[in-house]
Design a protein around this motif. Structure first.
Motif: not given
Length: 138
Positions: A43-48, A59-64, A103-109
């Motif tokens: 997960q860390r590698a995918e996040l980076l 997306a960048k804001e949420r990932l940070q 995927a859940g974090l970046l998915e749009r409602d």
């Protein structure tokens, strides 16, 4: 020297002792817990990887925020202040990550630019009929 606010639950003497940093046995340090988001190595590698090539500013804001939360150095208030968002928004983002990963974090409602239900033909017909009948005025 770092000073902590101490809370003593026994009696007034304990509270006074804690406030004046005398015998503090039986006192607990009070403060906001640091947010420590559990992530495995994959997960860390995918996040980076996502941070290096973000799709958009959203997306960048949420990932940070997730990256900072995974570090375990910030409280929810710290994360909210750094992102310029409310604490409840940060909690929602972290809950989405916990439930569905990146995927859940970046998915749009709802997709951006989706059509308003007011624009549908049936609704427009009803609105026009109401205006002509005098139920509303423009």
């Amino acid at each position: 020297m770092q000073t902590f606010l101490l809370v003593c639950l026994n009696d007034k003497r304990w509270i006074d002792d804690c406030l004046y940093q005398r015998d503090v046995s039986g006192c607990e340090a009070m403060g906001r817990r640091r947010t420590n988001l559990a992530m495995n190595t994959a997960q860390r590698a995918e996040l980076l990887q996502h941070l290096r090539t973000p799709a958009d500013a959203r997306a960048k804001e949420r990932l940070q925020v997730v990256r900072r939360a995974a570090g375990g150095h910030h409280t929810l208030e710290d994360l909210a202040r750094l992102a310029g968002r409310s604490r409840s928004t940060i909690q929602v983002w972290l809950a989405k990550f916990a439930a569905g990963g990146l995927a859940g974090l970046l998915e749009r409602d709802t997709p951006p630019g989706s059509a308003s239900p007011i624009g549908e033909r049936k609704v427009q017909t009803q609105l026009l009929a109401g205006l002509q009948a005098g139920r509303w005025r423009t």
